[in-house]
Design a protein around this motif. Structure first.
Motif, mmCIF file in Angstrom:
data_model
loop_
_atom_site.group_PDB
_atom_site.id
_atom_site.type_symbol
_atom_site.label_atom_id
_atom_site.label_comp_id
_atom_site.label_asym_id
_atom_site.label_seq_id
_atom_site.Cartn_x
_atom_site.Cartn_y
_atom_site.Cartn_z
ATOM 1 N N GLY A 118 0.816 -1.211 0.000
ATOM 2 C CA GLY A 118 0.000 0.000 0.000
ATOM 3 C C GLY A 118 0.847 1.257 0.000
ATOM 4 N N LEU A 119 1.895 1.273 0.804
ATOM 5 C CA LEU A 119 2.781 2.435 0.849
ATOM 6 C C LEU A 119 3.510 2.634 -0.471
ATOM 7 N N GLY A 120 3.915 1.528 -1.118
ATOM 8 C CA GLY A 120 4.577 1.639 -2.415
ATOM 9 C C GLY A 120 3.670 2.242 -3.473
ATOM 10 N N VAL A 121 2.390 1.828 -3.491
ATOM 11 C CA VAL A 121 1.430 2.396 -4.445
ATOM 12 C C VAL A 121 1.234 3.880 -4.177
ATOM 13 N N VAL A 122 1.151 4.252 -2.900
ATOM 14 C CA VAL A 122 0.984 5.663 -2.534
ATOM 15 C C VAL A 122 2.156 6.501 -3.049
ATOM 16 N N ILE A 123 3.370 6.033 -2.808
ATOM 17 C CA ILE A 123 4.561 6.787 -3.228
ATOM 18 C C ILE A 123 4.629 6.891 -4.746
ATOM 19 N N TRP A 182 1.874 9.272 -6.015
ATOM 20 C CA TRP A 182 2.214 10.631 -5.596
ATOM 21 C C TRP A 182 3.309 11.203 -6.499
ATOM 22 N N ALA A 183 4.277 10.359 -6.868
ATOM 23 C CA ALA A 183 5.329 10.803 -7.790
ATOM 24 C C ALA A 183 4.732 11.197 -9.146
ATOM 25 N N CYS A 184 3.699 10.489 -9.600
ATOM 26 C CA CYS A 184 3.033 10.850 -10.855
ATOM 27 C C CYS A 184 2.411 12.242 -10.764
ATOM 28 N N PHE A 185 1.785 12.548 -9.633
ATOM 29 C CA PHE A 185 1.190 13.869 -9.452
ATOM 30 C C PHE A 185 2.257 14.963 -9.486
ATOM 31 N N ILE A 186 3.397 14.692 -8.856
ATOM 32 C CA ILE A 186 4.471 15.685 -8.817
ATOM 33 C C ILE A 186 5.049 15.901 -10.214
ATOM 34 N N VAL A 187 5.264 14.816 -10.969
ATOM 35 C CA VAL A 187 5.794 14.933 -12.327
ATOM 36 C C VAL A 187 4.834 15.729 -13.209
ATOM 37 N N ILE A 208 -3.295 20.190 -3.983
ATOM 38 C CA ILE A 208 -3.544 18.763 -4.197
ATOM 39 C C ILE A 208 -2.229 17.992 -4.263
ATOM 40 N N VAL A 209 -1.189 18.606 -4.834
ATOM 41 C CA VAL A 209 0.114 17.936 -4.864
ATOM 42 C C VAL A 209 0.641 17.754 -3.442
ATOM 43 N N LEU A 210 0.444 18.758 -2.595
ATOM 44 C CA LEU A 210 0.909 18.660 -1.213
ATOM 45 C C LEU A 210 0.043 17.708 -0.399
ATOM 46 N N LEU A 211 -1.260 17.691 -0.688
ATOM 47 C CA LEU A 211 -2.203 16.833 0.040
ATOM 48 C C LEU A 211 -3.014 16.042 -0.981
ATOM 49 N N PRO A 212 -2.475 14.929 -1.481
ATOM 50 C CA PRO A 212 -3.147 14.188 -2.555
ATOM 51 C C PRO A 212 -4.538 13.669 -2.183
ATOM 52 N N LEU A 213 -4.843 13.561 -0.890
ATOM 53 C CA LEU A 213 -6.175 13.107 -0.517
ATOM 54 C C LEU A 213 -7.263 14.098 -0.936
ATOM 55 N N LEU A 214 -6.869 15.331 -1.290
ATOM 56 C CA LEU A 214 -7.830 16.315 -1.759
ATOM 57 C C LEU A 214 -8.076 16.201 -3.263
ATOM 58 N N ARG A 215 -7.473 15.203 -3.903
ATOM 59 C CA ARG A 215 -7.626 15.027 -5.348
ATOM 60 C C ARG A 215 -9.091 14.964 -5.802
ATOM 61 N N PRO A 216 -10.024 14.443 -4.988
ATOM 62 C CA PRO A 216 -11.431 14.427 -5.429
ATOM 63 C C PRO A 216 -11.990 15.800 -5.766
ATOM 64 N N LEU A 217 -11.349 16.878 -5.301
ATOM 65 C CA LEU A 217 -11.843 18.210 -5.606
ATOM 66 C C LEU A 217 -11.736 18.520 -7.101
#
Length: 220
Positions: free
Chosen positions: A48-53, A56-61, A87-96
């Protein structure tokens, strides 16, 4: 910004919107596994942590690519795209970003755009569901082992999110950790905004419908 640069920036965003939406679902799934499986085998938490990281890297790129294509100064880009920065800083807000995603799906399938009121209510419902689930996971993550916490299970967290997003607030449970309270602040603000959008759109739709009936009534 010249027109060509603006077109490249918009084209990049249009091409990546749906893939990033699927990446956000993977992020949410990975975060769910890492939170819910905290008592399970460590392998599940690592997956789960690997998928998160990775997501998250995709969002940053994507954020950095849009910054380069826009040719804006970094501070100006942050001001103009403040929601994307958050959203990049807090990806859990991506639903916005559900509004843009829904528009992209409708356009890809060549479906006619619904009227404003239906779109606002559907966007608010989708955003509330995803934002609420993400908030429940976050609160459960911070509160589950905190001394004096009343939100101990994922079910408690879901119930608390329902109370918060609907602005009911029974007071039977509340976060006690700093992280949980920060999430609570976002949930309160999101609940007020979404509830206001739905009720305002529904009221406007009813007034429009009644006005149309009055205009079409005999003798008018």
């Amino acid at each position: 910004m010249d027109d060509a640069t603006e077109t490249r920036d918009q084209a990049w965003e249009r091409r990546t919107e749906l893939p990033l939406f699927y990446a956000s679902l993977l992020f949410l799934a990975g975060y769910t596994v890492s939170v819910v499986a905290y008592r399970a085998h460590p392998l599940w938490r690592d997956i789960g942590l690997g998928v998160v990281i990775l997501t998250w890297a995709c969002f940053i790129v994507d954020y950095l690519a849009r910054l380069v294509l826009s040719r804006m100064r970094p501070l100006r880009f942050v001001r103009v795209h403040w929601l994307d920065t958050l959203i990049v800083l807090l990806p859990l807000l991506r639903p916005l970003r559900m509004v843009k995603v829904h528009d992209a799906i409708e356009a890809r399938h060549n479906r006619p755009r619904r009227n404003l009121y239906a779109r606002v209510m559907s966007y608010a419902g989708l955003s509330a569901g995803l934002l609420g689930f993400a908030g429940a996971l976050g609160v459960h993550h911070f509160e589950r082992q905190a001394p004096g916490a009343s939100i101990l299970t994922l079910g408690d967290a879901v119930w608390w999110v329902c109370e918060t997003l609907t602005t009911v607030g029974y007071g039977d449970m509340a976060p006690v950790t700093p992280g949980g309270r920060i999430i609570a602040g976002f949930m309160m603000a999101g609940g007020l905004a979404l509830l206001g959008a739905v009720t305002g759109s529904f009221s406007s739709w009813m007034l429009q419908a009644f006005r149309r009936e009055d205009e079409e009534a005999p003798g008018k």
